[in-house]
Design a protein around this motif. Sequence first.
Motif, PDB file in Angstrom:
ATOM      1  N   ARG A   1      63.643  50.025  31.193  1.00  0.00           N
ATOM      2  CA  ARG A   1      64.558  49.163  31.183  1.00  0.00           C
ATOM      3  C   ARG A   1      65.313  49.200  29.796  1.00  0.00           C
ATOM      4  N   VAL A   2      66.445  49.383  28.775  1.00  0.00           N
ATOM      5  CA  VAL A   2      67.380  49.989  27.570  1.00  0.00           C
ATOM      6  C   VAL A   2      67.909  48.654  27.264  1.00  0.00           C
ATOM      7  N   SER A   3      67.248  48.593  26.289  1.00  0.00           N
ATOM      8  CA  SER A   3      67.878  46.658  25.544  1.00  0.00           C
ATOM      9  C   SER A   3      69.312  46.697  25.719  1.00  0.00           C
ATOM     10  N   LYS A   4      70.244  45.764  25.597  1.00  0.00           N
ATOM     11  CA  LYS A   4      70.894  46.054  25.378  1.00  0.00           C
ATOM     12  C   LYS A   4      72.296  46.281  24.470  1.00  0.00           C
ATOM     13  N   ARG A   5      72.089  46.268  23.219  1.00  0.00           N
ATOM     14  CA  ARG A   5      72.457  47.047  22.089  1.00  0.00           C
ATOM     15  C   ARG A   5      72.537  48.101  21.627  1.00  0.00           C
ATOM     16  N   ALA A   6      72.495  48.753  21.108  1.00  0.00           N
ATOM     17  CA  ALA A   6      72.027  49.995  20.510  1.00  0.00           C
ATOM     18  C   ALA A   6      71.404  49.695  19.210  1.00  0.00           C
ATOM     19  N   PHE A   7      70.006  50.204  18.788  1.00  0.00           N
ATOM     20  CA  PHE A   7      69.887  50.410  17.034  1.00  0.00           C
ATOM     21  C   PHE A   7      70.255  51.467  16.515  1.00  0.00           C
ATOM     22  N   ARG A   8      71.358  51.210  15.206  1.00  0.00           N
ATOM     23  CA  ARG A   8      71.507  51.628  14.608  1.00  0.00           C
ATOM     24  C   ARG A   8      71.160  51.451  13.093  1.00  0.00           C
ATOM     25  N   TRP A   9      71.338  52.253  12.757  1.00  0.00           N
ATOM     26  CA  TRP A   9      71.468  53.402  11.048  1.00  0.00           C
ATOM     27  C   TRP A   9      72.229  53.815  10.324  1.00  0.00           C
ATOM     28  N   TYR A  10      72.445  53.042   8.773  1.00  0.00           N
ATOM     29  CA  TYR A  10      73.071  54.026   8.380  1.00  0.00           C
ATOM     30  C   TYR A  10      72.993  54.643   6.898  1.00  0.00           C
ATOM     31  N   ASN A  11      73.105  55.048   5.756  1.00  0.00           N
ATOM     32  CA  ASN A  11      73.296  55.196   4.172  1.00  0.00           C
ATOM     33  C   ASN A  11      73.266  54.287   3.724  1.00  0.00           C
TER      34      ASN A  11
ATOM     35  N   GLN B   1      73.112  50.249   4.648  1.00  0.00           N
ATOM     36  CA  GLN B   1      73.596  49.321   5.158  1.00  0.00           C
ATOM     37  C   GLN B   1      72.710  48.074   4.239  1.00  0.00           C
ATOM     38  N   LYS B   2      73.592  46.791   4.445  1.00  0.00           N
ATOM     39  CA  LYS B   2      72.901  45.993   4.083  1.00  0.00           C
ATOM     40  C   LYS B   2      71.542  44.966   4.428  1.00  0.00           C
ATOM     41  N   HIS B   3      70.842  45.531   5.556  1.00  0.00           N
ATOM     42  CA  HIS B   3      70.114  44.859   6.644  1.00  0.00           C
ATOM     43  C   HIS B   3      68.327  46.091   6.425  1.00  0.00           C
ATOM     44  N   TYR B   4      67.850  45.394   6.868  1.00  0.00           N
ATOM     45  CA  TYR B   4      66.272  45.903   6.521  1.00  0.00           C
ATOM     46  C   TYR B   4      66.485  46.090   8.147  1.00  0.00           C
ATOM     47  N   SER B   5      66.255  47.227   8.845  1.00  0.00           N
ATOM     48  CA  SER B   5      66.516  47.018  10.511  1.00  0.00           C
ATOM     49  C   SER B   5      65.338  48.472  10.534  1.00  0.00           C
ATOM     50  N   GLY B   6      64.425  48.237  11.677  1.00  0.00           N
ATOM     51  CA  GLY B   6      63.305  49.925  12.216  1.00  0.00           C
ATOM     52  C   GLY B   6      62.861  49.281  13.283  1.00  0.00           C
ATOM     53  N   THR B   7      61.679  50.037  13.781  1.00  0.00           N
ATOM     54  CA  THR B   7      61.434  49.821  14.503  1.00  0.00           C
ATOM     55  C   THR B   7      59.243  49.115  14.060  1.00  0.00           C
ATOM     56  N   CYS B   8      59.006  48.438  15.159  1.00  0.00           N
ATOM     57  CA  CYS B   8      57.294  48.393  14.926  1.00  0.00           C
ATOM     58  C   CYS B   8      56.674  48.585  15.822  1.00  0.00           C
ATOM     59  N   TRP B   9      55.763  48.753  15.813  1.00  0.00           N
ATOM     60  CA  TRP B   9      54.578  48.817  16.768  1.00  0.00           C
ATOM     61  C   TRP B   9      54.387  47.342  17.186  1.00  0.00           C
ATOM     62  N   SER B  10      54.333  47.220  18.423  1.00  0.00           N
ATOM     63  CA  SER B  10      53.913  45.893  19.410  1.00  0.00           C
ATOM     64  C   SER B  10      52.381  46.692  20.807  1.00  0.00           C
TER      65      SER B  10
ATOM     66  N   ILE C   1      62.012  46.864  17.987  1.00  0.00           N
ATOM     67  CA  ILE C   1      63.143  46.943  16.852  1.00  0.00           C
ATOM     68  C   ILE C   1      63.641  45.541  16.632  1.00  0.00           C
ATOM     69  N   TYR C   2      63.170  45.879  15.808  1.00  0.00           N
ATOM     70  CA  TYR C   2      63.918  44.774  14.745  1.00  0.00           C
ATOM     71  C   TYR C   2      64.917  45.019  14.129  1.00  0.00           C
ATOM     72  N   GLU C   3      66.491  44.090  13.355  1.00  0.00           N
ATOM     73  CA  GLU C   3      67.140  44.218  12.854  1.00  0.00           C
ATOM     74  C   GLU C   3      67.715  43.729  11.004  1.00  0.00           C
TER      75      GLU C   3
ATOM     76  N   LEU D   1      63.535  39.669   8.738  1.00  0.00           N
ATOM     77  CA  LEU D   1      63.139  38.298   9.384  1.00  0.00           C
ATOM     78  C   LEU D   1      62.516  38.208  10.558  1.00  0.00           C
ATOM     79  N   GLU D   2      63.053  38.912  11.494  1.00  0.00           N
ATOM     80  CA  GLU D   2      63.605  39.781  12.619  1.00  0.00           C
ATOM     81  C   GLU D   2      61.950  40.186  12.833  1.00  0.00           C
ATOM     82  N   LEU D   3      61.471  40.884  11.792  1.00  0.00           N
ATOM     83  CA  LEU D   3      60.409  41.852  11.758  1.00  0.00           C
ATOM     84  C   LEU D   3      59.172  40.978  12.112  1.00  0.00           C
ATOM     85  N   ALA D   4      59.301  39.655  10.613  1.00  0.00           N
ATOM     86  CA  ALA D   4      57.909  38.179  10.892  1.00  0.00           C
ATOM     87  C   ALA D   4      58.098  38.153  12.100  1.00  0.00           C
ATOM     88  N   ARG D   5      59.522  36.984  13.096  1.00  0.00           N
ATOM     89  CA  ARG D   5      59.341  36.593  13.947  1.00  0.00           C
ATOM     90  C   ARG D   5      58.445  37.367  15.023  1.00  0.00           C
TER      91      ARG D   5
END
Length: 126
Positions: free
Chosen positions: A12-22, A24-33, A41-43, A46-50
Amino acid sequence: MGERQQRDVSGRVSKRAFRWYNGQKHYSGTCWSSTMRDHVIYESRLELARLLFDDFDPSVRRILAQPFLLKAEVEGKVRKHIPDYLLISEDGPVVVDVKPGHRVAKPEVAFTFDWTRRLVETRGWR
């Protein structure tokens, strides 16, 4: 700009697409779970910490990023909100929103979190 959609173990695909661009002000990425045996994904940091916190919680069975769109008419206005995570735990589903304290204090954010909490609790979720 890049885009990636997260899929859970059932495909199942998550509701929102994960975007990034040169620049950008927030730190997003993917983390192995370990819980998901896949990337989540996290955006923000703080989301990564959670996410890391929940991944180490033995009661958490699944972690889904941006799992669904909540849409409701509240006080005469249509409100929309996509929670950050849905945890499937031993005690049932847990909806998680992650915001820094200074943002939670803003009336609009507090209002959104309040109606989200009330809606989630009507389903018996936390």
